[in-house]
Design a protein around this motif. Structure first.
Motif, PDB file in Angstrom:
ATOM      1  N   GLU A  89       0.760  -1.379  -0.475  1.00 22.86           N
ATOM      2  CA  GLU A  89       0.440   0.264  -0.168  1.00 22.86           C
ATOM      3  C   GLU A  89       0.801   0.771   0.002  1.00 22.86           C
ATOM      4  N   LYS A  90       2.471   1.150   0.608  1.00 26.23           N
ATOM      5  CA  LYS A  90       2.487   2.699   1.176  1.00 26.23           C
ATOM      6  C   LYS A  90       3.063   3.080  -0.375  1.00 26.23           C
ATOM      7  N   LYS A  91       3.916   1.291  -1.377  1.00 26.85           N
ATOM      8  CA  LYS A  91       4.037   1.775  -2.620  1.00 26.85           C
ATOM      9  C   LYS A  91       3.435   2.142  -3.274  1.00 26.85           C
ATOM     10  N   ARG A  92       2.424   2.010  -3.567  1.00 31.96           N
ATOM     11  CA  ARG A  92       1.187   2.373  -4.118  1.00 31.96           C
ATOM     12  C   ARG A  92       0.881   3.606  -3.930  1.00 31.96           C
ATOM     13  N   GLU A  93       1.349   4.488  -2.471  1.00 34.83           N
ATOM     14  CA  GLU A  93       1.026   5.466  -2.101  1.00 34.83           C
ATOM     15  C   GLU A  93       1.931   6.008  -2.665  1.00 34.83           C
ATOM     16  N   LYS A  94       2.941   5.779  -2.966  1.00 29.09           N
ATOM     17  CA  LYS A  94       4.250   6.795  -3.388  1.00 29.09           C
ATOM     18  C   LYS A  94       4.254   6.864  -4.677  1.00 29.09           C
ATOM     19  N   ALA A  95       3.546   5.839  -4.983  1.00 23.91           N
ATOM     20  CA  ALA A  95       3.606   5.661  -6.928  1.00 23.91           C
ATOM     21  C   ALA A  95       2.661   6.599  -7.021  1.00 23.91           C
ATOM     22  N   ALA A  96       1.263   6.836  -6.646  1.00 16.87           N
ATOM     23  CA  ALA A  96       0.440   8.188  -6.789  1.00 16.87           C
ATOM     24  C   ALA A  96       0.977   9.363  -6.622  1.00 16.87           C
ATOM     25  N   GLU A  97       1.516   9.317  -5.864  1.00 18.98           N
ATOM     26  CA  GLU A  97       1.358  10.349  -5.116  1.00 18.98           C
ATOM     27  C   GLU A  97       2.782  10.828  -6.124  1.00 18.98           C
ATOM     28  N   GLU A  98       3.672  10.241  -7.070  1.00 21.71           N
ATOM     29  CA  GLU A  98       4.243  10.898  -8.221  1.00 21.71           C
ATOM     30  C   GLU A  98       3.668  10.902  -9.336  1.00 21.71           C
ATOM     31  N   LYS A  99       3.032  10.224  -9.720  1.00 21.19           N
ATOM     32  CA  LYS A  99       1.897  10.207 -10.852  1.00 21.19           C
ATOM     33  C   LYS A  99       1.030  11.565 -10.298  1.00 21.19           C
ATOM     34  N   LYS A 100       1.403  12.211  -9.481  1.00 22.11           N
ATOM     35  CA  LYS A 100       0.109  13.521  -8.698  1.00 22.11           C
ATOM     36  C   LYS A 100       1.201  14.619  -9.461  1.00 22.11           C
ATOM     37  N   ALA A 101       2.316  14.269  -8.802  1.00 20.59           N
ATOM     38  CA  ALA A 101       3.361  15.329  -9.526  1.00 20.59           C
ATOM     39  C   ALA A 101       3.200  16.154 -10.592  1.00 20.59           C
ATOM     40  N   GLU A 102       3.147  14.666 -11.594  1.00 16.02           N
ATOM     41  CA  GLU A 102       3.762  14.381 -12.636  1.00 16.02           C
ATOM     42  C   GLU A 102       2.659  14.819 -13.006  1.00 16.02           C
ATOM     43  N   ALA A 103       1.568  14.724 -13.159  1.00 15.55           N
ATOM     44  CA  ALA A 103       0.347  15.292 -13.943  1.00 15.55           C
ATOM     45  C   ALA A 103       0.090  16.579 -13.847  1.00 15.55           C
ATOM     46  N   ARG A 104       0.744  16.516 -12.311  1.00 17.64           N
ATOM     47  CA  ARG A 104       0.505  18.564 -12.084  1.00 17.64           C
ATOM     48  C   ARG A 104       1.726  19.464 -13.051  1.00 17.64           C
ATOM     49  N   ARG A 105       2.874  18.824 -13.115  1.00 17.75           N
ATOM     50  CA  ARG A 105       4.243  19.290 -13.697  1.00 17.75           C
ATOM     51  C   ARG A 105       2.743  18.709 -15.365  1.00 17.75           C
ATOM     52  N   ALA A 106       2.301  18.119 -15.677  1.00 17.36           N
ATOM     53  CA  ALA A 106       1.961  18.225 -16.863  1.00 17.36           C
ATOM     54  C   ALA A 106       1.064  18.993 -17.368  1.00 17.36           C
ATOM     55  N   GLN A 107       0.032  19.075 -16.766  1.00 16.34           N
ATOM     56  CA  GLN A 107      -0.417  20.244 -16.467  1.00 16.34           C
ATOM     57  C   GLN A 107      -0.852  21.075 -16.858  1.00 16.34           C
ATOM     58  N   LYS A 108       0.650  21.349 -16.493  1.00 13.31           N
ATOM     59  CA  LYS A 108       0.196  22.990 -16.304  1.00 13.31           C
ATOM     60  C   LYS A 108       1.892  23.189 -17.428  1.00 13.31           C
ATOM     61  N   GLU A 109       2.112  22.068 -18.270  1.00 13.25           N
ATOM     62  CA  GLU A 109       2.920  22.437 -19.471  1.00 13.25           C
ATOM     63  C   GLU A 109       1.999  22.506 -20.616  1.00 13.25           C
ATOM     64  N   ALA A 110       0.194  21.437 -20.723  1.00 13.16           N
ATOM     65  CA  ALA A 110       0.040  21.630 -21.541  1.00 13.16           C
ATOM     66  C   ALA A 110      -0.662  23.142 -21.812  1.00 13.16           C
ATOM     67  N   GLN A 111      -1.092  23.933 -20.545  1.00 15.26           N
ATOM     68  CA  GLN A 111      -1.596  24.960 -19.881  1.00 15.26           C
ATOM     69  C   GLN A 111      -0.962  26.662 -20.831  1.00 15.26           C
ATOM     70  N   GLU A 112       0.742  26.008 -20.291  1.00 14.64           N
ATOM     71  CA  GLU A 112       1.297  26.782 -21.618  1.00 14.64           C
ATOM     72  C   GLU A 112       1.455  26.512 -22.547  1.00 14.64           C
ATOM     73  N   LYS A 113       1.587  25.388 -23.401  1.00 11.35           N
ATOM     74  CA  LYS A 113       0.751  25.040 -24.367  1.00 11.35           C
ATOM     75  C   LYS A 113      -0.153  25.587 -24.925  1.00 11.35           C
TER      76      LYS A 113
END
Length: 287
Positions: free
Chosen positions: A189-213
């Protein structure tokens, strides 16, 4: 006294000698060519005998196994005959590695059969040997199918089953189980949560880049969230496979007993809640 007859005789003798010499030389050349051709063929045959495993090997392999044409043809027939199994051909120098890492080759949908190249070669040539080992494979298939059905009914989570065909008419059987103790569940569960947090951070970065684009060129990016869901599923699947244990045995009966013993040990090591300890409760396991 005339010299003409003597001269004629001398010329005749010389011509006769030259013809004999030419015939002898021609014969030697012919014999030499025949001998050279014969030697060449012999050398080619020897080379073929030493390296002549030219059959095409298809499917999953460990190492770099090679088969003769006859053995390769038989191997394809064997795989078709037992199409409900997943065959993996092992090179002779990788047999011990395959044994040590058998669990990593498990297949969730089919029973794995690890078999080395030398056995396939002999099975292709020796009918009695072939019958012996095909019987081992067939019996393992039916035995593991019954055990799988029994374990599934009891709720035991098995990720995959398999066997490795050994020398001397024996086999090693294995099962890959998902670890089920609370500690393992917590780690997953901890590994899943860590992976989910990393994906959320990645999604936020992607969203920001998408907005800029979008600001730059007005194009809309719509596939980040779908990609995130797919990657998250993959991460969870990898986490599940990493938290497994491989149990091996020399017979299917022994394998079943070892699995039962492992599950019993897991139950004994399960961390009970405070409320369960207070009421003297226990976790019921049907197996």
């Amino acid at each position: 006294m005339s010299l003409i007859p003597d001269y004629a005789n001398a010329v005749g003798s010389a011509m006769s000698y030259n013809r004999k010499a030419a015939d002898t030389k021609g014969k030697e050349k012919t014999d030499g060519n025949a001998s050279s051709e014969k030697t060449g063929k012999a050398n080619k045959a020897d080379k073929t005998d030493r390296t002549g495993k030219t059959g095409t090997v298809t499917g999953r392999t460990i190492g770099n196994p090679k088969l003769s044409e006859k053995a390769a043809k038989y191997y394809e027939e064997l795989k078709r005959k037992y199409s409900n199994m997943d065959f993996i051909l092992v090179s002779e120098d990788q047999k011990e590695k395959a044994r040590a890492q058998a669990g990593s080759y498990a297949n969730a949908s089919k029973m794995v059969v690890l078999i080395d190249e030398d056995k396939i070669e002999r099975m292709a040539e020796d009918e009695n040997y072939r019958r012996q080992y095909e019987a081992i494979i067939a019996n393992a298939g039916s035995g593991i199918a019954q055990m799988k059905s029994s374990l599934e009914a009891s709720g035991t989570k098995v990720k995959g089953y398999g066997m490795q065909v050994n020398d001397g008419g024996t086999a090693t059987y294995f099962a890959v189980l998902q670890k089920s103790s609370d500690a393992q569940k917590e780690r997953i569960e901890k590994k899943r949560e860590k992976a989910a947090e990393e994906k959320k951070a990645e999604a936020r970065r992607a969203q920001k880049e998408a907005q800029e684009k979008r600001i730059r060129d007005g194009k809309n990016q719509r596939d980040e969230h779908a990609t995130e869901r797919v990657n998250k599923t993959d991460e969870a699947s990898e986490a599940d496979w990493e938290n497994t244990v491989t149990i091996t045995a020399s017979s299917i009966g022994e394998l079943l007993k070892k699995i039962s013993d492992y599950q019993q040990n897991e139950r004994m090591n399960t961390v009970q809640t405070k409320e369960e300890r207070l009421v003297g409760g226990h976790i019921d396991y049907k197996g």
